[in-house]
Scaffold this motif. Structure first.
Motif, PDB file in Angstrom:
ATOM      1  N   ALA A 141     -55.864  10.069  43.839  1.00  0.00           N
ATOM      2  CA  ALA A 141     -56.022   8.641  44.114  1.00  0.00           C
ATOM      3  C   ALA A 141     -57.140   8.483  45.148  1.00  0.00           C
ATOM      4  CB  ALA A 141     -54.705   8.034  44.580  1.00  0.00           C
ATOM      5  N   SER A 142     -57.004   7.515  46.047  1.00  0.00           N
ATOM      6  CA  SER A 142     -58.128   7.201  46.923  1.00  0.00           C
ATOM      7  C   SER A 142     -57.665   6.262  48.027  1.00  0.00           C
ATOM      8  CB  SER A 142     -59.228   6.516  46.095  1.00  0.00           C
ATOM      9  OG  SER A 142     -60.229   5.928  46.899  1.00  0.00           O
ATOM     10  N   SER A 145     -56.821   2.998  46.712  1.00  0.00           N
ATOM     11  CA  SER A 145     -55.468   2.700  46.252  1.00  0.00           C
ATOM     12  C   SER A 145     -54.705   1.871  47.273  1.00  0.00           C
ATOM     13  CB  SER A 145     -54.694   3.999  45.993  1.00  0.00           C
ATOM     14  OG  SER A 145     -55.374   4.843  45.101  1.00  0.00           O
ATOM     15  N   CYS A 156     -61.286  -0.030  42.394  1.00  0.00           N
ATOM     16  CA  CYS A 156     -60.114  -0.315  43.225  1.00  0.00           C
ATOM     17  C   CYS A 156     -58.899  -0.626  42.361  1.00  0.00           C
ATOM     18  CB  CYS A 156     -60.401  -1.472  44.171  1.00  0.00           C
ATOM     19  SG  CYS A 156     -61.626  -1.083  45.447  1.00  0.00           S
ATOM     20  N   LYS A 159     -57.616   2.659  40.835  1.00  0.00           N
ATOM     21  CA  LYS A 159     -56.975   3.574  41.785  1.00  0.00           C
ATOM     22  C   LYS A 159     -55.647   3.022  42.297  1.00  0.00           C
ATOM     23  CE  LYS A 159     -59.753   7.074  41.705  1.00  0.00           C
ATOM     24  NZ  LYS A 159     -59.281   8.371  41.185  1.00  0.00           N
ATOM     25  N   ALA A 160     -55.537   1.701  42.414  1.00  0.00           N
ATOM     26  CA  ALA A 160     -54.221   1.122  42.709  1.00  0.00           C
ATOM     27  C   ALA A 160     -53.276   1.404  41.546  1.00  0.00           C
ATOM     28  CB  ALA A 160     -54.351  -0.378  42.948  1.00  0.00           C
ATOM     29  N   GLU A 163     -51.980   5.039  41.564  1.00  0.00           N
ATOM     30  CA  GLU A 163     -50.949   5.212  42.591  1.00  0.00           C
ATOM     31  C   GLU A 163     -49.595   4.751  42.059  1.00  0.00           C
ATOM     32  OE1 GLU A 163     -50.182   3.998  47.257  1.00  0.00           O
ATOM     33  OE2 GLU A 163     -50.877   2.464  45.841  1.00  0.00           O
ATOM     34  N   SER A 164     -49.554   3.558  41.462  1.00  0.00           N
ATOM     35  CA  SER A 164     -48.299   3.042  40.915  1.00  0.00           C
ATOM     36  C   SER A 164     -47.792   3.914  39.773  1.00  0.00           C
ATOM     37  CB  SER A 164     -48.495   1.602  40.431  1.00  0.00           C
ATOM     38  OG  SER A 164     -48.698   0.735  41.525  1.00  0.00           O
ATOM     39  N   TYR A 184     -54.427  11.094  48.352  1.00  0.00           N
ATOM     40  CA  TYR A 184     -55.216   9.987  48.883  1.00  0.00           C
ATOM     41  C   TYR A 184     -56.419  10.590  49.598  1.00  0.00           C
ATOM     42  CZ  TYR A 184     -50.968   7.187  48.187  1.00  0.00           C
ATOM     43  OH  TYR A 184     -49.878   6.554  47.648  1.00  0.00           O
TER      44      TYR A 184
END
Length: 296
Positions: A141-142, A145, A156, A159-160, A163-164, A184
């Motif tokens: 991810a990042s 996220s 963005c 990457k969000a 994460e989910s 992350y």
């Protein structure tokens, strides 16, 4: 670390986006700890160069991570040649910058497809193996996220999304002794980040971040931290470590970013017109050349 000290010794590890950057660096570290590494990416020649530079048993497959059938074929070949994977790293990713209103819909969609859909296809391809080996899936991810930034809406959003996705998968498979981790990471010295710095608005926006948040980290250092997290089957890993604290203030980040953008974007627009970047870095250009969407 000697091979015999690593729980990865003799295990099969799959890394997507392995032709360059963080994926190639993780492949080197995994191979150095005794793993058999399957490299997946878009650039057959570059993948072969990475493969030939690694110690031990390593093979490569040129395949698009968004291609379900192609990934299924690669998965079957990996099992036949290297054995069922115990580690899978969903690292493949692309990015594009520029104003959303003027963005190319095909490029915007491609970023989401590679980063989010590609991660899901990767998990679907190898999850049966991880059930059999009680393995571990690492989703890269990042910071994006946690906190979104202007001019990078597709990246963005994707990457969000990963994460989910990883949180949902984590909850779904933990009772089957499969570990799922989320990495992350902040700015890492890859061709994607170097290319982004060639665009004034992206360079300036990074420059307005607090000093620790705008630092660029060597790719080998980031890869080493992530591979150690794989050995320890971490549910999350933050690189750098202070990034964990961003989770505590993530609800406050959107208004801060909005206030900064309201002040800085008009100034930046007078200095240099905003423009779409296309897919960033050599990896992005290779993906665009091999994908079925118009070149912008």
């Amino acid at each position: 670390m000697p091979d015999t000290e690593s729980p990865l010794h003799g295990r099969t590890a799959v890394v997507t986006g392995a032709a360059r950057g963080l994926g190639a660096a993780m492949a080197r570290d995994l191979a150095g700890r005794g793993a058999k590494v399957a490299l997946i990416g878009r650039e057959e020649r570059t993948l072969a160069q990475v493969r030939d530079s690694l110690p031990g048993t390593c093979e490569c497959w040129e395949v698009d991570v968004t291609d379900d059938r192609g990934m299924a074929r690669a998965g079957a070949d990996i099992r036949a040649r290297l054995g069922p994977p115990s580690v899978v790293v969903a690292n493949a990713g692309v990015a594009a910058g520029g104003p959303f209103a003027e963005s190319d819909p095909a490029v915007w969609r491609r970023v989401v497809e590679v980063n989010l859909i590609g991660s899901a296809v990767t998990a679907r391809t190898f999850l049966g193996d991880l059930f059999d080996t009680s393995g571990y899936f690492l989703q890269v991810a990042s910071l994006a996220s946690i906190g979104a930034a202007p001019m990078m809406s597709a990246y963005c959003a994707s990457k969000a999304g990963v994460e989910s996705f990883a949180h949902a998968l984590q909850a779904e498979v933990s009772h089957r002794r499969v570990g799922v981790g989320i990495a992350y990471i902040n700015w890492t010295d890859t061709d994607m980040v170097r290319d982004a710095d060639e665009y004034a608005v992206l360079r300036e926006l990074r420059g307005h971040m607090p000093p620790p948040a705008r630092k660029v980290y060597p790719v080998e250092h980031v890869a080493g931290r992530l591979v150690t997290a794989i050995e320890r089957r971490r549910a999350s890993v933050y690189m750098p470590r202070w990034l964990r604290s961003a989770q505590l203030v993530r609800a406050a980040m959107p208004p801060v970013v909005t206030a900064l953008s309201r002040r800085e974007l008009p100034r930046l627009a007078t200095e240099e017109p905003f423009e779409a970047t296309g897919l960033l870095g050599a990896g992005g250009r290779a993906d665009q050349a091999g994908s079925r969407f118009p070149r912008g």
